[in-house]
Design a protein around this motif. Structure first.
Motif, PDB file in Angstrom:
ATOM      1  N   GLN A   1      18.991  29.798  98.968  1.00  0.00           N
ATOM      2  CA  GLN A   1      19.757  28.689  99.525  1.00  0.00           C
ATOM      3  C   GLN A   1      18.966  27.391  99.416  1.00  0.00           C
ATOM      4  O   GLN A   1      17.740  27.390  99.254  1.00  0.00           O
ATOM      5  CB  GLN A   1      20.108  28.963 100.992  1.00  0.00           C
ATOM      6  CG  GLN A   1      21.052  30.142 101.186  1.00  0.00           C
ATOM      7  CD  GLN A   1      21.489  30.283 102.619  1.00  0.00           C
ATOM      8  OE1 GLN A   1      20.693  30.185 103.550  1.00  0.00           O
ATOM      9  NE2 GLN A   1      22.770  30.508 102.829  1.00  0.00           N
TER      10      GLN A   1
ATOM     11  N   GLY B   1      29.126  26.285 100.464  1.00  0.00           N
ATOM     12  CA  GLY B   1      29.107  26.527 101.905  1.00  0.00           C
ATOM     13  C   GLY B   1      30.146  25.686 102.605  1.00  0.00           C
ATOM     14  O   GLY B   1      31.226  25.453 102.078  1.00  0.00           O
TER      15      GLY B   1
ATOM     16  N   PHE C   1      22.763  26.270 101.949  1.00  0.00           N
ATOM     17  CA  PHE C   1      23.900  26.890 101.289  1.00  0.00           C
ATOM     18  C   PHE C   1      23.483  27.497  99.958  1.00  0.00           C
ATOM     19  O   PHE C   1      22.573  26.997  99.295  1.00  0.00           O
ATOM     20  CB  PHE C   1      25.035  25.881 101.090  1.00  0.00           C
ATOM     21  CG  PHE C   1      24.667  24.660 100.284  1.00  0.00           C
ATOM     22  CD1 PHE C   1      24.797  24.638  98.891  1.00  0.00           C
ATOM     23  CD2 PHE C   1      24.188  23.513 100.921  1.00  0.00           C
ATOM     24  CE1 PHE C   1      24.462  23.513  98.168  1.00  0.00           C
ATOM     25  CE2 PHE C   1      23.841  22.386 100.192  1.00  0.00           C
ATOM     26  CZ  PHE C   1      23.988  22.382  98.816  1.00  0.00           C
TER      27      PHE C   1
END
Length: 623
Positions: free
Chosen positions: A226, A428, A423
Motif C-alpha cells: 500500500q 481505495g 491504499f
C-alpha cells in the motif's frame, strides 16, 4: 445522398461545439501553445503532417464526447495512454480520406463553408453570426483562421466521401434472405443444471487440509502493498466558497436578471391608430372613440370603425402577442402603469396617436431581492471561480513541481493539503477511489522517485496533485486471518470437481442417446426446455440461449454441449431443432426496417474497407 450529407454535417457541427467546451486549461493543453509544440509533428501521412496539437485536441474532444454520452462516467477512467492510439489512428484515416478526395478533384465550395460556419450556434450572438465570437472560439481551440478553414474543409470532405460511399450501397434479395435466415432463426433446446451450491453442501474439509494448504502456499496469503499520499485538491466549488462578492455587484446582477425576465414577459394587445393628415380631425375622432368607450361600446368594434391601421383594424385592432423588445418605448412606458383589461390614454408615436388595450399579460415571475440574493451571489462566485480556476491550476502545477512538501505548497497558495489513508494498487476510498490517482501514485515518478505528480483531472471542475507520503510493503497474513478464506477455496474446488464429474457423466449419457428429460428424472435434477427461441430477446436465460446459438446451423441434431455457467453450475444442453427465418413471413414494415438495418451494416462495412485500403497503401511515419 444530399440529405444524408446534410444530416452528417450535424456531426461536424457537434464536434465543433464539443471542442469549444473542452476545459483545456484543466488538462494542460495550453502548454502546447506556449512551448511551440503546436507545429511539432506527431505522425506524417503521405508527406502531410499531423501535429501534436491536433492529436491532443482530438484526444480531449473524444474524452469530452464520452463524458457527454455517459452521465456517470468517472473522467479519471479516461486514460490518455489507452485512448491516444485509437484517436491517432482515426486522424490518420481522416487524413488519407481527405488526401484521396483532393486527388480525385473533390472540394467544398467556399460559400458552402461560410454558410456552414454561419449556422453554428457557438459562433452566434442573438441568433446571428458574430465574427468576434467566432474568432475568440477558434483561438480557444488553438486554430488560426486559415488553420480552422483548412481543418473544416478536410472534415467536410471526409463527410462527403462517407455519404457518397454509403449512399451507393444496396441490399439484394439474397442479402436480405441471408440476414432474415440468421436474425429470425428459431431453436428448440433442453437443458439441465448440476448446481455447485448442492455439491458444496456435501463437501467436508478436514482442518488439517487447511493448514497443509496454507503451509504450501504462504506466498499467496499476504497483505497488499500500500501507499499513502499527500495531496492538494483544487475544485471549482471550493474556490467559489472562498470568493467574496460585493453587495453592489449582487444588486447589479439582480437588476440585470430582473430586467431580462421582464423582457421575456409577453403582452396580448390591441390598438386604435389615429393617423390622418389633419391633426384636428385626429383629435375629434379620438374624442369620439373615448366617448363611445365610456358608453360601453366594444374596443374591437371601434377599432374596425375608426382605426387607421389597415393591417389590424379588421381584426378588431389585435396586434397579437408581443414581447417588450418588440414594442416602441411609448408603449412600454404606458404598459408599466397598466393592468389587464385596461385601456390607455392617448399615446403618441411616429406613426400617430394610439389607444392601447391590454387584454393579457404573461410575466416571468422573479423573486424579490432578499430571496434572490443568495442564488445570485452563488452564481457570481461560481462565475469568478471559473475565471480563476485555470490560473490556480497553473500555479499549482508550477509550485508543486519538484516541491519537497505539498503542505508547504498549499500554505503558499492558500489551499488545503491532506494525507490519504494507505491504499493498494486496486485503489481505495476518498481520493484513492479515482483510478487516475491510483495510477499516478504507483508510477515511477511518484512511487519510485518520490516526485509530485502532474495536475490530475478528477472531473471537469476538480483537479489534484499528489506526492508519496509512505509505502507499506506487503507482509504475510497469519493462518487465523486466512483460514476461513482457505476453507471456502477448498470447498469450492472440491465441489467443482464433483460438479464436473457429474456433468461429464450426463454428457456421456446424452452421447449414448438418452434425453435431457430422462436423465434429469433419473437423477432427480431440474431441467427446462426453451421452444421457438430466437437469437435476441425473449424471456429466457441469456447465457444459456447464447450458448445454444453457438452450435453451428449445419450440426446434426440432437446436438449436446456442456459448459460451466458464470455461477459455477454445470449446464448440459441438447439442441433439438433449428428453423431458419423466412423473409416471406415478415410483415412489410418489419421487412423494410430490417432491410434498412442491413443496408446500414453493409454501407458501414464498405466505408470501413475503403478506409483500411487507403491506410494500408499510405506512407505513414511517426515523427
Amino acid at each position: 445522398m444530399l440529405q444524408d450529407f446534410r444530416n452528417n454535417l450535424k456531426g461536424t457541427a457537434l464536434f465543433i461545439v464539443i471542442l469549444i467546451s473542452i476545459p483545456f486549461a484543466l488538462v494542460g493543453i495550453d502548454q502546447i501553445f506556449i512551448s511551440g509544440n503546436s507545429v511539432e509533428g506527431e505522425v506524417t501521412v503521405n508527406g502531410d503532417k499531423i501535429t501534436k496539437l491536433e492529436v491532443e485536441r482530438a484526444l480531449e474532444m473524444h474524452k469530452q464526447a464520452l463524458r457527454d454520452r455517459f452521465d456517470n462516467l468517472d473522467p479519471s477512467m479516461l486514460d490518455d495512454d489507452l485512448l491516444r492510439e485509437p484517436v491517432r489512428l482515426r486522424l490518420i484515416k481522416e487524413k488519407v480520406i481527405a488526401q484521396r478526395a483532393h486527388d480525385e478533384g473533390m472540394g467544398i465550395a467556399k460559400n458552402s463553408i461560410v454558410e456552414f460556419i454561419n449556422g453554428i450556434e457557438a459562433f452566434q450572438v442573438g441568433g446571428s453570426f458574430d465574427r468576434d465570437t467566432f474568432e475568440y472560439n477558434i483561438q480557444r481551440m488553438g486554430y488560426t483562421l486559415r488553420g480552422f478553414y483548412d481543418s473544416l474543409t478536410s472534415s467536410l470532405l471526409v463527410t462527403q466521401t462517407n455519404a457518397g460511399i454509403t449512399a451507393t450501397e444496396f441490399v439484394s434479395n439474397t442479402d436480405l434472405a441471408d440476414a432474415v435466415s440468421l436474425i429470425e432463426q428459431e431453436r428448440d433446446y433442453y437443458y439441465l443444471t448440476v448446481p455447485l451450491a448442492d455439491a458444496q453442501k456435501k463437501v467436508d474439509i478436514d482442518p488439517s487440509a487447511v493448514t497443509d494448504h496454507y503451509d504450501k502456499h504462504r506466498d499467496r496469503y499476504t497483505t497488499e502493498e500500500q501507499i499513502a499520499v499527500d495531496y492538494i485538491e483544487l475544485s471549482l466549488d471550493a474556490l467559489a466558497e472562498g470568493i467574496t462578492v460585493e453587495e453592489d455587484d449582487i444588486r447589479l446582477a439582480y437588476e440585470e436578471q430582473k430586467a431580462s425576465a421582464e423582457a421575456d414577459s409577453t403582452y396580448q394587445l390591441a390598438h386604435i391608430l389615429f393617423a390622418r393628415d389633419d391633426p384636428i380631425e385626429n383629435e375629434q375622432r379620438l374624442e369620439q372613440v373615448q366617448t363611445k368607450l365610456s358608453q360601453g361600446v366594444a374596443f374591437a368594434q371601434l377599432a374596425r370603425d375608426y382605426s387607421d391601421d389597415l393591417g389590424s383594424a379588421e381584426q378588431g385592432g389585435e396586434l397579437g402577442v408581443l414581447t417588450r423588445d418588440a414594442l416602441p418605448e411609448p408603449f412600454i412606458e404606458a404598459l408599466n402603469t397598466m393592468q389587464e383589461g385596461e385601456i390607455s390614454g392617448p399615446i403618441k408615436t411616429d406613426s400617430g396617436t394610439h389607444l392601447l388595450y391590454l387584454t393579457k399579460i404573461d410575466t416571468t415571475s422573479f423573486d424579490d431581492y432578499s430571496s434572490a440574493k443568495p442564488v445570485i451571489e452563488q452564481q457570481l462566485r461560481r462565475a469568478l471561480a471559473e475565471t480563476l480556476l485555470p490560473e490556480k491550476i497553473e500555479l499549482l502545477r508550477e509550485d508543486s513541481y519538484n516541491a519537497e512538501s505539498l503542505y508547504k505548497v498549499a500554505e503558499n497558495l492558500g489551499l488545503q493539503a491532506a494525507t490519504s489513508a494507505p491504499f493498494p494498487r486496486t485503489g481505495g476510498e476518498g481520493i484513492a477511489a479515482h483510478p487516475v490517482v491510483v495510477k499516478a501514485a504507483y508510477s515511477s515518478d511518484v512511487y519510485g522517485e518520490g516526485y509530485a505528480s502532474d495536475v490530475l483531472e478528477l472531473s471537469p471542475t476538480r483537479a489534484v496533485v499528489i506526492k508519496r507520503n509512505a509505502i507499506y510493503p506487503a507482509k504475510p497474513r497469519s493462518l487465523d486471518e486466512v483460514s476461513e478464506e482457505i476453507l471456502s477455496e477448498l470447498k469450492t474446488e472440491a465441489a467443482r470437481a464433483i460438479v464436473k464429474a457429474k456433468g461429464e457423466d450426463v454428457m456421456r449419457r446424452l452421447g449414448e442417446g438418452e434425453s435431457i428429460e430422462a436423465i434429469a428424472k433419473d437423477e432427480g435434477m431440474a431441467w427446462q426446455v426453451s421452444i421457438d427461441t430466437r437469437r435476441f430477446g425473449g424471456d429466457v436465460d441469456p447465457e444459456i440461449r447464447d450458448q445454444a446459438f453457438t452450435i453451428p446451423a449445419r450440426a446434426s441434431l440432437p446436438h449436446a454441449i456442456g459448459f460451466f455457467s458464470r455461477h459455477g453450475d454445470y449446464i448440459a444442453l441438447s439442441l433439438t431443432k433449428i428453423e431458419n427465418g423466412d423473409a416471406a413471413n415478415l410483415a412489410g414494415e418489419q421487412k423494410a426496417k430490417l432491410k434498412a438495418a442491413v443496408q446500414r451494416t453493409l454501407a458501414n462495412q464498405a466505408f470501413t474497407g475503403y478506409e483500411e485500403s487507403l491506410v494500408a497503401a499510405a506512407d505513414i511515419e511517426s515523427d
